[in-house]
Design a protein around this motif. Structure first.
Motif, PDB file in Angstrom:
ATOM      1  N   PHE A 215       0.831  -1.200   0.000  1.00  0.00           N
ATOM      2  CA  PHE A 215       0.000   0.000   0.000  1.00  0.00           C
ATOM      3  C   PHE A 215       0.870   1.256   0.000  1.00  0.00           C
ATOM      4  CE2 PHE A 215      -2.208   3.398   2.295  1.00  0.00           C
ATOM      5  CZ  PHE A 215      -3.300   3.559   1.460  1.00  0.00           C
ATOM      6  N   VAL A 216       1.888   1.272   0.847  1.00  0.00           N
ATOM      7  CA  VAL A 216       2.758   2.446   0.922  1.00  0.00           C
ATOM      8  C   VAL A 216       3.509   2.641  -0.400  1.00  0.00           C
ATOM      9  CG1 VAL A 216       4.708   3.497   2.141  1.00  0.00           C
ATOM     10  CG2 VAL A 216       2.983   2.226   3.422  1.00  0.00           C
ATOM     11  N   ALA A 217       3.947   1.544  -1.007  1.00  0.00           N
ATOM     12  CA  ALA A 217       4.611   1.650  -2.302  1.00  0.00           C
ATOM     13  C   ALA A 217       3.653   2.215  -3.356  1.00  0.00           C
ATOM     14  CB  ALA A 217       5.129   0.283  -2.733  1.00  0.00           C
ATOM     15  N   SER A 218       2.379   1.784  -3.301  1.00  0.00           N
ATOM     16  CA  SER A 218       1.387   2.314  -4.237  1.00  0.00           C
ATOM     17  C   SER A 218       1.167   3.803  -4.018  1.00  0.00           C
ATOM     18  CB  SER A 218       0.063   1.564  -4.077  1.00  0.00           C
ATOM     19  OG  SER A 218       0.219   0.202  -4.388  1.00  0.00           O
ATOM     20  N   LEU A 219       1.176   4.233  -2.762  1.00  0.00           N
ATOM     21  CA  LEU A 219       1.064   5.663  -2.466  1.00  0.00           C
ATOM     22  C   LEU A 219       2.209   6.436  -3.116  1.00  0.00           C
ATOM     23  CD1 LEU A 219       0.032   6.285   1.261  1.00  0.00           C
ATOM     24  CD2 LEU A 219      -1.341   6.534  -0.799  1.00  0.00           C
ATOM     25  N   ALA A 220       3.412   5.884  -2.972  1.00  0.00           N
ATOM     26  CA  ALA A 220       4.587   6.567  -3.519  1.00  0.00           C
ATOM     27  C   ALA A 220       4.495   6.681  -5.042  1.00  0.00           C
ATOM     28  CB  ALA A 220       5.859   5.815  -3.105  1.00  0.00           C
ATOM     29  N   VAL A 221       4.105   5.590  -5.700  1.00  0.00           N
ATOM     30  CA  VAL A 221       3.988   5.605  -7.161  1.00  0.00           C
ATOM     31  C   VAL A 221       2.900   6.586  -7.591  1.00  0.00           C
ATOM     32  CG1 VAL A 221       3.328   4.223  -9.161  1.00  0.00           C
ATOM     33  CG2 VAL A 221       4.865   3.269  -7.442  1.00  0.00           C
ATOM     34  N   SER A 222       1.762   6.554  -6.897  1.00  0.00           N
ATOM     35  CA  SER A 222       0.647   7.436  -7.255  1.00  0.00           C
ATOM     36  C   SER A 222       1.017   8.899  -7.048  1.00  0.00           C
ATOM     37  CB  SER A 222      -0.593   7.082  -6.426  1.00  0.00           C
ATOM     38  OG  SER A 222      -1.003   5.753  -6.677  1.00  0.00           O
ATOM     39  N   ALA A 223       1.728   9.187  -5.953  1.00  0.00           N
ATOM     40  CA  ALA A 223       2.136  10.566  -5.679  1.00  0.00           C
ATOM     41  C   ALA A 223       3.100  11.080  -6.744  1.00  0.00           C
ATOM     42  CB  ALA A 223       2.768  10.658  -4.287  1.00  0.00           C
ATOM     43  N   LEU A 224       4.036  10.230  -7.142  1.00  0.00           N
ATOM     44  CA  LEU A 224       4.991  10.639  -8.170  1.00  0.00           C
ATOM     45  C   LEU A 224       4.282  10.848  -9.509  1.00  0.00           C
ATOM     46  CD1 LEU A 224       7.934  11.179  -8.927  1.00  0.00           C
ATOM     47  CD2 LEU A 224       8.191   8.732  -9.395  1.00  0.00           C
ATOM     48  N   TYR A 225       3.338   9.963  -9.821  1.00  0.00           N
ATOM     49  CA  TYR A 225       2.585  10.087 -11.076  1.00  0.00           C
ATOM     50  C   TYR A 225       1.759  11.371 -11.077  1.00  0.00           C
ATOM     51  CZ  TYR A 225      -0.233   8.660 -15.092  1.00  0.00           C
ATOM     52  OH  TYR A 225      -0.837   8.598 -16.323  1.00  0.00           O
ATOM     53  N   GLU A 226       1.130  11.671  -9.939  1.00  0.00           N
ATOM     54  CA  GLU A 226       0.315  12.889  -9.851  1.00  0.00           C
ATOM     55  C   GLU A 226       1.160  14.135 -10.055  1.00  0.00           C
ATOM     56  OE1 GLU A 226      -2.421  15.185  -6.518  1.00  0.00           O
ATOM     57  OE2 GLU A 226      -2.762  13.069  -6.951  1.00  0.00           O
ATOM     58  N   LYS A 227       2.323  14.158  -9.447  1.00  0.00           N
ATOM     59  CA  LYS A 227       3.192  15.327  -9.590  1.00  0.00           C
ATOM     60  C   LYS A 227       3.716  15.466 -11.019  1.00  0.00           C
ATOM     61  CE  LYS A 227       7.517  17.323  -7.854  1.00  0.00           C
ATOM     62  NZ  LYS A 227       8.679  17.136  -6.954  1.00  0.00           N
ATOM     63  N   ARG A 228       4.107  14.344 -11.613  1.00  0.00           N
ATOM     64  CA  ARG A 228       4.745  14.398 -12.930  1.00  0.00           C
ATOM     65  C   ARG A 228       3.753  14.706 -14.039  1.00  0.00           C
ATOM     66  NH1 ARG A 228       8.742   9.620 -14.381  1.00  0.00           N
ATOM     67  NH2 ARG A 228       9.847  10.657 -12.669  1.00  0.00           N
ATOM     68  N   PHE A 229       2.531  14.118 -13.952  1.00  0.00           N
ATOM     69  CA  PHE A 229       1.568  14.252 -15.047  1.00  0.00           C
ATOM     70  C   PHE A 229       0.335  15.073 -14.677  1.00  0.00           C
ATOM     71  CE2 PHE A 229       3.798  10.192 -15.709  1.00  0.00           C
ATOM     72  CZ  PHE A 229       4.385  10.457 -16.944  1.00  0.00           C
ATOM     73  N   ASN A 230       0.329  15.609 -13.461  1.00  0.00           N
ATOM     74  CA  ASN A 230      -0.779  16.446 -12.992  1.00  0.00           C
ATOM     75  C   ASN A 230      -2.125  15.723 -13.072  1.00  0.00           C
ATOM     76  OD1 ASN A 230      -1.802  18.828 -11.856  1.00  0.00           O
ATOM     77  ND2 ASN A 230      -2.347  19.653 -13.847  1.00  0.00           N
ATOM     78  N   LYS A 231      -2.119  14.426 -12.804  1.00  0.00           N
ATOM     79  CA  LYS A 231      -3.339  13.628 -12.726  1.00  0.00           C
ATOM     80  C   LYS A 231      -3.657  13.407 -11.255  1.00  0.00           C
ATOM     81  CE  LYS A 231      -3.583  13.010 -17.199  1.00  0.00           C
ATOM     82  NZ  LYS A 231      -4.631  13.630 -18.018  1.00  0.00           N
ATOM     83  N   LYS A 232      -4.810  13.874 -10.813  1.00  0.00           N
ATOM     84  CA  LYS A 232      -5.126  13.920  -9.384  1.00  0.00           C
ATOM     85  C   LYS A 232      -5.516  12.548  -8.845  1.00  0.00           C
ATOM     86  CE  LYS A 232      -4.468  18.332  -9.620  1.00  0.00           C
ATOM     87  NZ  LYS A 232      -3.237  18.938  -9.086  1.00  0.00           N
ATOM     88  N   ILE A 233      -4.583  11.626  -8.856  1.00  0.00           N
ATOM     89  CA  ILE A 233      -4.856  10.268  -8.396  1.00  0.00           C
ATOM     90  C   ILE A 233      -5.128  10.237  -6.895  1.00  0.00           C
ATOM     91  CG2 ILE A 233      -3.890   7.949  -8.150  1.00  0.00           C
ATOM     92  CD1 ILE A 233      -2.294   8.434 -10.651  1.00  0.00           C
TER      93      ILE A 233
END
Length: 718
Positions: free
Chosen positions: A275-293
């Motif tokens: 779960f924590v790893a998924s949070l990290a991936v989602s946070a990085l994706y949101e910052k990089r692509f501006n997708k509000k995951i």
């Protein structure tokens, strides 16, 4: 009574008041004791004077500390009251802007009530609160359409009226995904979603538009009484109590800055690495692509749709559970250690709490912080250890001087020398090394690859069909898929889980079989499946279909389960790059069940044995005159040690001008224990069905089930 005696009594009272938390009385008594001791000090010996002056200093320092502590607490309370007023005003303004004036009026009223009823000593804070109260009062008066508001009273804010159409439970779609098929769920699907809303003894209902008006403000700090999260054994050893963010932060916020930061995530002693790893991936994706995951699923929000800190202590999180997005309500109490640290995942920024709140929401779903753990997942990969320390030390680590060429460093923007200075758990590792340490890893996918989606929520009763589907899959759930173009279709089968025990020790093995034809399939390997899925005990099974120029465009999807022992609820979801349609293959509506047996003379065997075959049991099926031709399926079940079959012949047609659709139809090669005979477009008339074993003299019971599109009659001829 002497001053010394009075000083001793005052000191004793001061200690008592100090221990019982009566700060004002303790401060007064400490200062009284110090004053009286100072008065008698001059009449004592130098040695005694030094001892007394030490006590005077000790009492005065304790009094000063208690007073400063009280002043700080009052200041913090004043700041919290100001935060509550700001929060209420923001929520009121948002409701006002959305023309939800009844709700806005209640929120403005509450803001004024808080400002009036709570005493604030700090002048600057008091001025700001009074300013907010005046603004709220003015707007409330405008809404009510009167010059003055005589009196105010705290009442529960009314929720805005939601029209029935708006509150309908509809299939989910995002900006880029188009739903293929019906928008509204069937009653059967609604029942499935309702049944699997109860997860680990908590109810998580599907998220609907009406939930956007959830109440987040209360007279007292919100406490989630519906769920007390169980701690893990490691947490219990250190546990001191539950704390709220304002108790460990002077300026708590949900998100610090303008985005969530993956590198701020720190895991502690909760074993939820995936779960924590998924949070990290989602946070990085949101910052990089501006997708509000991440930021799109946390409430309450401000007018900019950004999640905000709630001083009233309530949050709502939208998580995808058991087939749909569901509403998870939590309070902001977090487990705290007697050693002064949070016993949950947190942000390295001490004023930021989005990590802890999202983890708490997930832990509530999973039944508590005693999470059983899970497995989570280019030739070169960049990984992050969720514990935020302990990095890989092998090939392509910061210690590897052989493989990090200047070109590779520049391409990946990586400096091993700088990375060696600080261990944040982030490292590079090559794929062969990954294979040495991981049995399974999962990859996140880009949803922008697909434009079309559809999902179906269903239940598979334990009593439907055999325990194993080695011979017969006719009663397995089946769906037709029609792909209208060229491209890729990904199919995701998800079994709903409602108890943590099921997650810990999953004994249900599921898969999806794919056949080329789009019609109901009866035998698992006749025809052989286009995709023969592997039965796995993960709640998720994923497969893909590539449709090209020479590919089939119609498929049958069959849900399969190894050794089915209980009812399961599941969701079948499709993602595609081209238009498609998907629907459940419904069984024919009319059913006749016949129980018979081959015994003695009636165990006549197949047609190879001409003298005994006519002795087999026979059944007359009468098809009535209907507007449309009748379709009929005959399923014969018998002892698995026998090869069995069923034949059909036309006895007579009601219309003498019609030509018989067939002289004789059979179920084909004799099979172990189960065969099917399909008869389509039957005109009205009488038909003879003959079930048989391959060899004469094979005795035993059999079951003949007739399914049809019209009401038929059936009677035995023997």
């Amino acid at each position: 009574m002497s001053d010394f005696t009075n000083a001793t009594e005052a000191a004793s009272l001061a200690v008592t008041f100090d221990q019982t938390g009566q700060t004002d009385k303790a401060v007064e008594c400490y200062r009284t004791a110090a004053r009286l001791l100072d008065r008698v000090c001059d009449n004592m010996s130098p040695e005694r004077q030094a001892e007394i002056r030490k006590k005077v200093k000790e009492y005065l320092e304790r009094a000063t500390f208690l007073q400063e502590q009280k002043d700080r607490a009052q200041q913090e309370e004043s700041e919290r009251i100001l935060q509550k007023c700001y929060f209420l005003m923001q929520q009121a303004l948002d409701a006002d802007e959305a023309n939800l004036q009844d709700l806005a009026l209640q929120l403005y009223t509450q803001a004024v009530e808080i400002a009036v009823n709570f005493k604030v000593t700090d002048g600057d804070v008091k001025a700001r609160i009074n300013g907010l109260a005046a603004q709220a009062l003015d707007r409330a008066e405008e809404i009510k359409g009167i010059k003055k508001m005589g009196s105010l009273s705290i009442t529960e804010p009314k929720q805005p009226t939601i029209s029935p159409n708006r509150a309908q439970l509809q299939r989910e779609q995002s900006v880029h995904l188009k739903v293929s098929g019906k928008q509204v769920y069937t009653e059967e699907e609604k029942e499935v979603l309702r049944m699997t809303s109860n997860i680990n003894n908590n109810c998580f209902l599907p998220f609907m538009d009406v939930d956007l008006s959830e109440k987040f403000q209360y007279a007292l700090p919100f406490e989630d009484r519906a769920s007390t999260l169980k701690l893990s054994s490691k947490q219990e050893k250190e546990f001191d109590g539950w704390i709220r963010p304002h108790e460990v932060s002077s300026d708590p916020k949900l998100i610090v800055g303008d985005h969530v930061d993956c590198f701020s995530i720190k895991q502690t002693i909760v074993s939820d690495c995936s779960f924590v790893a998924s949070l990290a991936v989602s946070a990085l994706y949101e910052k990089r692509f501006n997708k509000k995951i991440i930021t799109s699923i946390i409430y309450p929000k401000n007018k900019n749709k950004q999640p905000v800190y709630n001083p009233f202590g309530k949050y709502m999180v939208k998580l995808h559970l058991n087939g749909v997005r569901r509403k998870v309500i939590i309070d902001d109490r977090l487990p705290y250690s007697k050693y002064g640290r949070l016993l949950c995942s947190y942000s390295s920024n001490k004023n930021e709490f989005w990590v802890s709140m999202l983890e708490k929401a997930y832990m509530k779903v999973m039944g508590g912080y005693d999470f059983p753990g899970s497995n989570s997942g280019a030739r070169l990969l960049k990984l992050k250890n969720p514990w935020s320390h302990l990095r890989w030390r092998g090939r392509y680590s910061e210690l590897d001087t052989a493989h990090w060429s200047a070109a590779l460093r520049a391409e990946l923007r990586y400096d091993p020398d700088s990375a060696a200075q600080y261990d944040n758990g982030v490292f590079w590792i090559d794929f062969p090394s990954i294979l040495n340490f991981f049995d399974v890893f999962y990859l996140n996918w880009n949803p922008e690859l697909f434009k079309f989606t559809y999902c179906i929520h269903q239940k598979w009763d334990a009593g439907n069909g055999p325990v194993k589907d080695a011979y017969n899959i006719s009663e397995n759930p089946q769906f037709t898929l029609h792909v209208q173009g060229k491209g890729a279709v990904w199919l995701l089968l998800t079994r709903h889980i409602t108890q943590i025990e099921d997650f810990q020790d999953n004994k249900e093995y599921i898969t999806l079989l794919v056949y080329k034809n789009g019609r109901r399939v009866y035998y698992p390997y006749d025809p052989p499946p286009y995709i023969d899925g592997i039965r796995i005990n993960s709640p998720h099974y994923l497969c893909k279909i590539i449709v090209g120029d020479s590919s089939c465009d119609r498929y049958t999807l069959v849900v399969s389960q190894y050794e089915k022992t209980r009812t399961i609820f599941y969701t079948l979801r499709a993602y595609a790059t081209c238009p498609f349609s998907m629907a459940k293959i419904e069984a024919y509506p009319y059913t006749k069940n016949i129980k018979g047996e081959w015994s003695g003379r009636t165990a006549g065997g197949c047609e190879n044995h001409r003298q005994t075959y006519p002795n087999n049991p026979k059944y007359i099926v009468t098809v009535p005159d209907t507007r449309t031709a009748c379709h009929l399926v005959a399923e014969l079940k018998g002892p698995k040690q026998y090869q069995i079959g069923v034949d059909a012949r036309v006895e007579a047609l009601d219309d003498p001008n019609l030509t018989a659709p067939f002289l004789k139809e059979s179920s084909g090669p004799y099979r172990s224990g189960f065969v099917v005979l399909e008869l389509n477009n039957l005109p009205s008339g009488r038909y003879i069905l003959t079930p048989s074993t391959f060899y004469p003299g094979q005795e035993g019971p059999f079951f003949l089930e007739l399914r049809s599109t019209c009401e038929i009659t059936c009677e035995s001829r023997n």
